[in-house]
Enzyme design. Structure first.
Site, PDB file in Angstrom:
ATOM      1  N   CYS A   1     -46.273  23.548 -17.471  1.00 18.19           N
ATOM      2  CA  CYS A   1     -47.007  22.383 -17.956  1.00 18.19           C
ATOM      3  C   CYS A   1     -46.104  21.669 -18.962  1.00 18.19           C
ATOM      4  O   CYS A   1     -45.759  22.249 -19.996  1.00 18.19           O
ATOM      5  CB  CYS A   1     -48.288  22.897 -18.604  1.00 18.19           C
ATOM      6  SG  CYS A   1     -49.255  21.626 -19.374  1.00 18.19           S
TER       7      CYS A   1
ATOM      8  N   GLU B   1     -44.595  20.950 -27.146  1.00 16.18           N
ATOM      9  CA  GLU B   1     -44.956  22.235 -26.555  1.00 16.18           C
ATOM     10  C   GLU B   1     -44.946  22.142 -25.035  1.00 16.18           C
ATOM     11  O   GLU B   1     -45.240  21.093 -24.459  1.00 16.18           O
ATOM     12  CB  GLU B   1     -46.370  22.638 -27.003  1.00 16.18           C
ATOM     13  CG  GLU B   1     -46.462  22.985 -28.469  1.00 16.18           C
ATOM     14  CD  GLU B   1     -47.861  23.451 -28.864  1.00 16.18           C
ATOM     15  OE1 GLU B   1     -48.716  23.646 -27.979  1.00 16.18           O
ATOM     16  OE2 GLU B   1     -48.079  23.615 -30.069  1.00 16.18           O
TER      17      GLU B   1
ATOM     18  N   CYS C   1     -56.010  16.983 -18.670  1.00 15.48           N
ATOM     19  CA  CYS C   1     -54.830  16.368 -19.245  1.00 15.48           C
ATOM     20  C   CYS C   1     -54.599  16.826 -20.669  1.00 15.48           C
ATOM     21  O   CYS C   1     -55.497  17.290 -21.348  1.00 15.48           O
ATOM     22  CB  CYS C   1     -55.039  14.887 -19.084  1.00 15.48           C
ATOM     23  SG  CYS C   1     -54.629  13.847 -20.369  1.00 15.48           S
TER      24      CYS C   1
ATOM     25  N   CYS D   1     -59.754  15.958 -27.832  1.00 20.93           N
ATOM     26  CA  CYS D   1     -58.389  16.442 -27.601  1.00 20.93           C
ATOM     27  C   CYS D   1     -57.584  16.477 -28.894  1.00 20.93           C
ATOM     28  O   CYS D   1     -57.537  15.513 -29.652  1.00 20.93           O
ATOM     29  CB  CYS D   1     -57.710  15.530 -26.586  1.00 20.93           C
ATOM     30  SG  CYS D   1     -55.959  15.865 -26.382  1.00 20.93           S
TER      31      CYS D   1
ATOM     32  N   CYS E   1     -58.684  10.472 -26.962  1.00 19.52           N
ATOM     33  CA  CYS E   1     -59.867  11.161 -26.432  1.00 19.52           C
ATOM     34  C   CYS E   1     -60.481  12.030 -27.536  1.00 19.52           C
ATOM     35  O   CYS E   1     -59.762  12.766 -28.231  1.00 19.52           O
ATOM     36  CB  CYS E   1     -59.499  12.022 -25.236  1.00 19.52           C
ATOM     37  SG  CYS E   1     -58.743  11.060 -23.917  1.00 19.52           S
TER      38      CYS E   1
ATOM     39  N   CYS F   1     -50.146  11.248 -28.569  1.00 21.22           N
ATOM     40  CA  CYS F   1     -50.757  10.436 -27.505  1.00 21.22           C
ATOM     41  C   CYS F   1     -51.619   9.373 -28.160  1.00 21.22           C
ATOM     42  O   CYS F   1     -52.234   9.620 -29.196  1.00 21.22           O
ATOM     43  CB  CYS F   1     -51.619  11.329 -26.608  1.00 21.22           C
ATOM     44  SG  CYS F   1     -52.406  10.429 -25.261  1.00 21.22           S
TER      45      CYS F   1
HETATM   46  S1  SF4 Z   1     -56.774  14.224 -23.280  1.00 19.63           S
HETATM   47 FE1  SF4 Z   1     -54.762  13.487 -22.563  1.00 19.63          FE
HETATM   48  S2  SF4 Z   1     -54.917  11.270 -22.663  1.00 19.63           S
HETATM   49 FE2  SF4 Z   1     -56.605  12.069 -23.907  1.00 19.63          FE
HETATM   50  S3  SF4 Z   1     -55.771  12.077 -26.007  1.00 19.63           S
HETATM   51 FE3  SF4 Z   1     -55.423  14.093 -25.086  1.00 19.63          FE
HETATM   52  S4  SF4 Z   1     -53.338  13.996 -24.251  1.00 19.63           S
HETATM   53 FE4  SF4 Z   1     -54.028  11.904 -24.605  1.00 19.63          FE
END
Ligand code: SF4
Length: 350
Positions: free
Chosen positions: A105, A92, A334, A119, A116, A112
């Site tokens: 963006c 995306e 992020c 996220c 986190c 990833c």
């Molecule tokens: S906040 Fe950024 S670094 Fe953390 S899991 Fe999500 S995409 Fe990855």
């Protein structure tokens, strides 16, 4: 192979010369035509009037496979679009109107591995890095297929850009090339979870200075390690040292993202500790109310709680901005985007 989306003008010209024995009179025309105007056919270019065969050959041999635009959705003041990559994975990207320019963006990975806790992308795990072509292709699509005048690029989509540093650095070089997409480095921002070694490598690898954004999200190692596992190997003190060393451009500051989560990082003493942490840094803080994903155990702050935390930071003289409306969260922290099996119209966390 002539991979135009992976090449700066000079790299393209060199490959063109090797392959066809033709100099920059030809290669510059092709590079500008494709990268600046989004042109596909080369037959109409003046330089090929006497060489239609060569135009056809270049067209056939020039590789352009950044993925296919499969979906776009407008809402909340932004436009999200999905690119399907050659191996059928989806990424995306988000177009955000910012004054007269548009900001894009971009994603740097499929998924990833930073994990986190707040996220959605992190829940996918890392499927793979994007190639330079797939990163640059997102800008190309937004500008030339969707028609947005993209002038800013932020690496805040899916993935941790410093975990795919070589391809990201090459993508920055291609994006910044004045004979191509021509996005000035001062309008490019790389957002990281805080990979200390990666910040140092970015500072060295990047000939010009791009902006740096950091997803901080916690005032202490204890809280940060709980919600961001990467903090265990990249603790706050080491991160601060890396940020102090980062060579900022004039008038630039490090953008700090702080997702405010109820009962996790929103206490008055957290605001104080955070202000002390930031005080030696040239930094701007974006305060983002957590927007819980379905099934998340973490809670959003109440509007009053958010305002109280904001006011405390202001009282401590932190340069802080409210974020969270109209895609603002995307611009402030992020990678907060979803994956192939997630709904495109789901809101970013911020
Ligand atoms: S906040 Fe950024 S670094 Fe953390 S899991 Fe999500 S995409 Fe990855």
């Amino acid at each position: 192979m002539l991979k135009i989306f992976e090449s700066t003008h000079d790299q393209f010209a060199e490959a063109f010369l090797r392959r066809y024995g033709k100099g920059t009179h030809y290669s510059t025309a092709v590079y500008r035509h494709v990268m600046k105007t989004g042109g596909t056919g080369l037959g109409g270019l003046d330089v090929f009037v006497r060489f239609p065969e060569l135009a056809r050959q270049v067209e056939n041999e020039m590789v352009r496979s950044p993925g296919r635009l499969v979906k776009q959705v407008a809402g909340g003041g932004v436009v999200k679009f999905v690119t399907r990559l050659a191996d059928d994975l989806d990424i995306e990207s988000v177009v955000v109107p910012m004054f007269r320019r548009h900001t894009l963006c971009v994603s740097s990975q499929v998924g990833c591995r930073m994990g986190c806790g707040f996220c959605r992308t992190g829940q996918m795990g890392l499927l793979r890095n994007l190639t330079t072509e797939e990163i640059v292709g997102q800008v190309f699509t937004a500008r030339h297929q969707l028609g947005f005048d993209v002038r800013n690029v932020v690496f805040m989509g899916m993935g941790e850009p410093l975990d795919n540093l070589d391809n990201v650095v090459q993508a920055i070089r291609v994006l910044a090339d004045q004979r191509g997409l021509d996005i000035a480095r001062r309008y490019i921002t790389v957002s990281t979870v805080g990979l200390v070694a990666g910040i140092g490598r970015l500072a060295k690898a990047d000939e010009g200075r791009v902006n740096l954004a950091v997803s901080l999200n916690a005032p202490t190692d204890e809280i940060r390690s709980m919600i961001m596992p990467i903090n265990r190997s990249n603790p706050l003190a080491a991160l601060k040292a890396a940020l102090r060393r980062y060579p900022l451009a004039k008038k630039s500051a490090i953008l700090i993202g702080y997702v405010l989560i109820a009962d996790v990082n929103d206490r008055p003493e957290h605001a104080l500790t955070l202000s002390r942490y930031l005080s030696p840094l040239k930094a701007k803080l974006n305060l983002i109310p957590y927007n819980p994903a379905p099934g998340s155990e973490m809670k959003a702050p109440s509007p009053e709680g958010y305002e109280r935390f904001y006011a405390r930071l202001v009282a401590e003289k932190v340069f802080v901005r409210r974020r969270g409306e109209k895609g603002g969260g995307i611009m402030a922290a992020c990678g907060q985007l979803g994956g192939k099996n997630q709904t495109l119209d789901s809101k970013p966390l911020g």
